[in-house]
Design an enzyme around this catalytic site. Structure first.
Site, short mmCIF file in Angstrom:
data_model
loop_
_atom_site.label_atom_id
_atom_site.label_comp_id
_atom_site.label_asym_id
_atom_site.label_seq_id
_atom_site.Cartn_x
_atom_site.Cartn_y
_atom_site.Cartn_z
CG ASP A 1 68.09 21.86 58.30
OD1 ASP A 1 66.92 22.19 58.50
OD2 ASP A 1 69.01 22.68 58.15
CG ASP B 1 70.80 21.20 47.64
OD1 ASP B 1 69.58 21.29 47.90
OD2 ASP B 1 71.44 22.04 46.97
CB ILE B 2 66.08 17.70 49.22
CG1 ILE B 2 65.75 18.94 50.05
CG2 ILE B 2 66.45 16.54 50.12
CD1 ILE B 2 64.82 19.91 49.41
CE1 TYR C 1 57.88 31.08 51.83
CE2 TYR C 1 56.05 32.60 52.15
CZ TYR C 1 56.75 31.47 52.53
OH TYR C 1 56.31 30.73 53.60
CE LYS D 1 56.43 27.98 51.30
NZ LYS D 1 56.85 26.60 51.67
CB THR E 1 59.76 29.76 61.35
OG1 THR E 1 59.41 30.67 60.28
CG2 THR E 1 58.61 28.79 61.57
#
Length: 306
Positions: free
Chosen positions: A38, A73-74, A171, A175, A205
């Site tokens: 994270d 940072d992925i 978004y 997705k 969330t």
């Protein structure tokens, strides 16, 4: 707990809060060692902090589990590669990757800035692709060395990716892209012992509790909290375990106590005249097909836009 992930090692991105945190805790409770990734950013991706990842690690360790924090940072090549090396260096292996990191930059399309489009595409779509790529490369190398893995990737899509969502064009597109990526990865990586699935969760969330405040409200005491993120995690744990052998290239919805296998694009009503159509004839033929087809499900929030 059944211990269905005992001896396995899982990496979870975006695991400092919300769904990712719930997944990390659930995996650890079932015996997995967990790499908790994270960046500790705000709900719109701003800022950074090592705190959220480390807090989840300490929570897992306090319960007797094994975990290590990863705060790179992925969405960068080096960061995604280091996620895999952290798992291998810390626990000797990697068995499951849960791609979950994300944030929102919601705008109606005419007000959506290019930077907001790029930021959401980067964290959701690129943030799935790069960890997947480096985990897959690791598992391919293992398979070629004669150590074929029993590996799993669980990607996180959304109902917005399945149906679209008003005010969330960036978004929704990201997705939806994750769904396509999942299908391709499942087809390409099976030969290396890797299964790839996706889920579209509905849960409370930071990204949903304001946008869908009424639906996401915490119920009164004694009432089942259908929107608790912990409700989604059992499916993630099972898909990450060896028990899910043979399940790949699938998309699931998970909400409360409900699990649904989603069925994607497939041929519906068809007509074929055996020759090229004239533009004047296409309309009538197409309307006949539409009349015979199932009614499309509405886009989230579309009633508000009418």
């Amino acid at each position: 707990m059944t211990g269905i992930c005992t001896g396995r090692v899982a990496a979870v991105t975006g695991a400092g809060r919300g769904l990712g945190r719930a997944h990390a805790l659930a995996l650890a409770a079932e015996g997995a060692a967990v790499v908790v990734n994270d960046l500790g950013v705000a709900a719109d991706g701003a800022g950074a902090s090592t705190g959220p990842a480390q807090e989840v690690v300490e929570e897992i360790r306090a319960r007797g589990g094994r975990a290590v924090a990863h705060t790179d940072d992925i969405t960068t090549d080096d960061g995604a590669r280091s996620l895999v090396t952290t798992a291998v260096d810390s626990f000797g292996r990697l068995d499951a990757l849960v791609n979950n990191a994300g944030f929102l930059r919601d705008r109606m399309l005419v007000n959506l800035d290019e930077d907001d489009w790029d930021a959401v595409m980067r964290v959701h779509l690129k943030g799935h692709f790069l960890p997947l790529k480096h985990a897959a490369a690791h598992w391919r190398a293992e398979a070629k060395a004669g150590r074929t893995p029993d590996a799993r990737i669980v990607n996180t899509s959304s109902g917005a990716g399945l149906l679209g969502s008003v005010g969330q064009g960036n978004y929704s597109a990201a997705k939806a892209g994750i769904l396509g990526l999942t299908l391709v990865a499942a087809a390409e990586l099976g030969r290396y012992g890797v299964q790839v699935n996706a889920l579209a969760p509905a849960a409370r969330t930071r990204m949903t509790e304001q946008a869908f405040a009424e639906t996401m409200a915490t119920p009164t005491d004694g009432v089942f909290d259908a929107m608790a993120p912990e409700n989604v995690s059992p499916l993630v744990v099972w898909l990450s375990s060896a028990d899910s052998t043979g399940v790949t290239g699938r998309v699931f919805e998970a909400e409360g106590g409900r699990i649904t296998v989603m069925e994607g694009w497939r041929p519906g009503p068809t007509t074929d005249r055996g020759a090229r159509w004239a533009p004047s004839d296409v309309g009538a033929a197409t309307r006949e097909l539409l009349a015979a087809a199932e009614v499309a499900w509405p886009v989230y929030g579309s009633r508000l836009s009418a």
